[in-house]
Design a protein around this motif. Sequence first.
Motif, mmCIF file in Angstrom:
data_model
loop_
_atom_site.group_PDB
_atom_site.id
_atom_site.type_symbol
_atom_site.label_atom_id
_atom_site.label_comp_id
_atom_site.label_asym_id
_atom_site.label_seq_id
_atom_site.Cartn_x
_atom_site.Cartn_y
_atom_site.Cartn_z
ATOM 1 N N GLN A 129 0.840 -1.201 0.000
ATOM 2 C CA GLN A 129 0.000 0.000 0.000
ATOM 3 C C GLN A 129 0.873 1.249 0.000
ATOM 4 O O GLN A 129 1.906 1.305 0.660
ATOM 5 N N GLY A 130 0.429 2.258 -0.742
ATOM 6 C CA GLY A 130 1.167 3.507 -0.802
ATOM 7 C C GLY A 130 0.252 4.649 -1.139
ATOM 8 O O GLY A 130 -0.965 4.494 -1.176
ATOM 9 N N ARG A 131 0.848 5.782 -1.401
ATOM 10 C CA ARG A 131 0.059 6.963 -1.763
ATOM 11 C C ARG A 131 0.912 7.965 -2.501
ATOM 12 O O ARG A 131 2.135 7.980 -2.363
ATOM 13 N N ALA A 132 0.241 8.770 -3.278
ATOM 14 C CA ALA A 132 0.874 9.899 -3.965
ATOM 15 C C ALA A 132 0.464 11.166 -3.225
ATOM 16 O O ALA A 132 -0.559 11.188 -2.535
ATOM 17 N N PHE A 133 1.257 12.220 -3.363
ATOM 18 C CA PHE A 133 0.921 13.479 -2.707
ATOM 19 C C PHE A 133 1.384 14.653 -3.553
ATOM 20 O O PHE A 133 2.269 14.522 -4.389
ATOM 21 N N GLY A 134 0.768 15.787 -3.291
ATOM 22 C CA GLY A 134 1.050 16.994 -4.058
ATOM 23 C C GLY A 134 2.034 17.920 -3.363
ATOM 24 O O GLY A 134 2.623 17.590 -2.337
ATOM 25 N N HIS A 135 2.174 19.105 -3.933
ATOM 26 C CA HIS A 135 3.071 20.132 -3.412
ATOM 27 C C HIS A 135 2.721 20.481 -1.967
ATOM 28 O O HIS A 135 1.551 20.518 -1.603
ATOM 29 N N HIS A 136 3.734 20.759 -1.158
ATOM 30 C CA HIS A 136 3.581 21.249 0.209
ATOM 31 C C HIS A 136 2.771 20.308 1.098
ATOM 32 O O HIS A 136 2.111 20.748 2.038
ATOM 33 N N HIS A 137 2.820 19.015 0.836
ATOM 34 C CA HIS A 137 2.118 18.013 1.653
ATOM 35 C C HIS A 137 2.867 17.838 2.971
ATOM 36 O O HIS A 137 4.031 17.453 2.987
ATOM 37 N N VAL A 138 2.210 18.144 4.093
ATOM 38 C CA VAL A 138 2.836 18.036 5.406
ATOM 39 C C VAL A 138 2.435 16.711 6.031
ATOM 40 O O VAL A 138 1.248 16.400 6.147
ATOM 41 N N HIS A 139 3.473 15.931 6.423
ATOM 42 C CA HIS A 139 3.184 14.633 7.033
ATOM 43 C C HIS A 139 4.360 14.168 7.881
ATOM 44 O O HIS A 139 5.423 14.767 7.888
ATOM 45 N N GLU A 140 4.115 13.090 8.605
ATOM 46 C CA GLU A 140 5.168 12.334 9.253
ATOM 47 C C GLU A 140 4.891 10.872 8.951
ATOM 48 O O GLU A 140 3.741 10.456 8.843
ATOM 49 N N VAL A 141 5.971 10.114 8.770
ATOM 50 C CA VAL A 141 5.863 8.697 8.471
ATOM 51 C C VAL A 141 6.540 7.950 9.604
ATOM 52 O O VAL A 141 7.636 8.327 10.035
ATOM 53 N N LEU A 142 5.859 6.897 10.100
ATOM 54 C CA LEU A 142 6.328 6.179 11.282
ATOM 55 C C LEU A 142 6.259 4.672 11.091
ATOM 56 O O LEU A 142 5.316 4.164 10.458
ATOM 57 N N ASN A 143 7.212 3.976 11.673
ATOM 58 C CA ASN A 143 7.087 2.533 11.871
ATOM 59 C C ASN A 143 6.814 2.375 13.358
ATOM 60 O O ASN A 143 7.737 2.391 14.169
ATOM 61 N N ASP A 144 5.546 2.248 13.724
ATOM 62 C CA ASP A 144 5.222 2.157 15.148
ATOM 63 C C ASP A 144 5.137 0.713 15.641
ATOM 64 O O ASP A 144 4.675 0.455 16.744
ATOM 65 N N SER A 145 5.640 -0.228 14.843
ATOM 66 C CA SER A 145 5.732 -1.615 15.286
ATOM 67 C C SER A 145 6.742 -1.709 16.432
ATOM 68 O O SER A 145 7.803 -1.090 16.370
ATOM 69 N N PRO A 146 6.449 -2.501 17.444
ATOM 70 C CA PRO A 146 7.418 -2.659 18.531
ATOM 71 C C PRO A 146 8.574 -3.608 18.183
ATOM 72 O O PRO A 146 9.599 -3.599 18.855
ATOM 73 N N ASP A 147 8.411 -4.417 17.111
ATOM 74 C CA ASP A 147 9.413 -5.451 16.883
ATOM 75 C C ASP A 147 9.683 -5.820 15.425
ATOM 76 O O ASP A 147 10.395 -6.771 15.158
ATOM 77 N N ARG A 148 9.162 -5.064 14.474
ATOM 78 C CA ARG A 148 9.333 -5.458 13.077
ATOM 79 C C ARG A 148 9.815 -4.286 12.220
ATOM 80 O O ARG A 148 9.260 -3.192 12.278
ATOM 81 N N HIS A 149 10.838 -4.539 11.416
ATOM 82 C CA HIS A 149 11.309 -3.550 10.446
ATOM 83 C C HIS A 149 10.250 -3.330 9.363
ATOM 84 O O HIS A 149 9.438 -4.206 9.085
ATOM 85 N N ALA A 150 10.308 -2.174 8.751
ATOM 86 C CA ALA A 150 9.522 -1.886 7.549
ATOM 87 C C ALA A 150 10.502 -1.407 6.477
ATOM 88 O O ALA A 150 11.584 -0.901 6.800
ATOM 89 N N ILE A 151 10.121 -1.586 5.225
ATOM 90 C CA ILE A 151 10.909 -1.095 4.093
ATOM 91 C C ILE A 151 9.947 -0.363 3.169
ATOM 92 O O ILE A 151 8.823 -0.825 2.943
ATOM 93 N N SER A 152 10.393 0.761 2.629
ATOM 94 C CA SER A 152 9.539 1.529 1.725
ATOM 95 C C SER A 152 10.350 2.086 0.569
ATOM 96 O O SER A 152 11.573 2.176 0.632
ATOM 97 N N VAL A 153 9.629 2.476 -0.484
ATOM 98 C CA VAL A 153 10.225 3.119 -1.655
ATOM 99 C C VAL A 153 9.563 4.486 -1.797
ATOM 100 O O VAL A 153 8.334 4.598 -1.699
ATOM 101 N N HIS A 154 10.375 5.517 -2.034
ATOM 102 C CA HIS A 154 9.902 6.899 -2.139
ATOM 103 C C HIS A 154 10.424 7.521 -3.424
ATOM 104 O O HIS A 154 11.546 7.243 -3.835
ATOM 105 N N ALA A 155 9.621 8.378 -4.044
ATOM 106 C CA ALA A 155 10.055 9.127 -5.225
ATOM 107 C C ALA A 155 9.426 10.505 -5.183
ATOM 108 O O ALA A 155 8.262 10.662 -4.786
ATOM 109 N N SER A 156 10.189 11.513 -5.591
ATOM 110 C CA SER A 156 9.643 12.870 -5.655
ATOM 111 C C SER A 156 10.222 13.603 -6.851
ATOM 112 O O SER A 156 11.344 13.357 -7.276
ATOM 113 N N TYR A 157 9.394 14.495 -7.402
ATOM 114 C CA TYR A 157 9.802 15.295 -8.545
ATOM 115 C C TYR A 157 9.232 16.703 -8.397
ATOM 116 O O TYR A 157 8.054 16.838 -8.077
ATOM 117 N N PRO A 158 10.031 17.712 -8.660
ATOM 118 C CA PRO A 158 11.445 17.631 -8.984
ATOM 119 C C PRO A 158 12.228 17.128 -7.783
ATOM 120 O O PRO A 158 11.713 17.124 -6.659
#
Length: 185
Positions: A129-158
């Motif tokens: 699962q993922g999402r796209a976002f526009g200009h000036h999108h304010v957020h925080e991204v968290l792995n709030d799992s107590p015991d498991r790694h997460a891996i993600s892929v990110h892209a932005s333009y420009p």
Amino acid sequence: MSVSSPSTPSPASPSASPVTGSVPTQAELLDFVRRTAADAELLASLPLDPQDRTWIRLDGLGGSEAWLIGWPPGTGTGWHDHAESVGAFLTAAGELKENALAVRLPTDSWQTLELTEGVDRERRLPAGQGRAFGHHHVHEVLNDSPDRHAISVHASYPPLPRIRRYSRSGQVLRLEQVERPEDWQ
């Protein structure tokens, strides 16, 4: 944060946008991160640290900036935006949580902003699962799992001209720092 590898190209990343031939759209960036996250060999190449986020820089779609990021349990980005860039990210393994603000912030010359009720958005993003976002999108991204790694892929333009970092206390958002590419290269 720790850098795990120098710039490493993704085998799934073409050099130009397949639809437009130039500037990638949010939908194309989301498709790119989805295809890249499906590359099991690439995901396995990311060293995972038990305490700090790790990352590998990828060749992004159509000149976009792209990253493969490993998230140890309990880590996050803090509140930030991507300034004038549009982007997309997708969880490849584990689960991430995104807290976002449904409000357009002033672009410059402010330090503190009082947020109105109802602007908070929370989104759970399990693997695939993922999402796209526009200009000036304010957020925080968290792995709030107590015991498991997460891996993600990110892209932005420009490619990110800057990232603005914020602190938040209740309904007050405060601009704390502006980072430029030389700060994280």
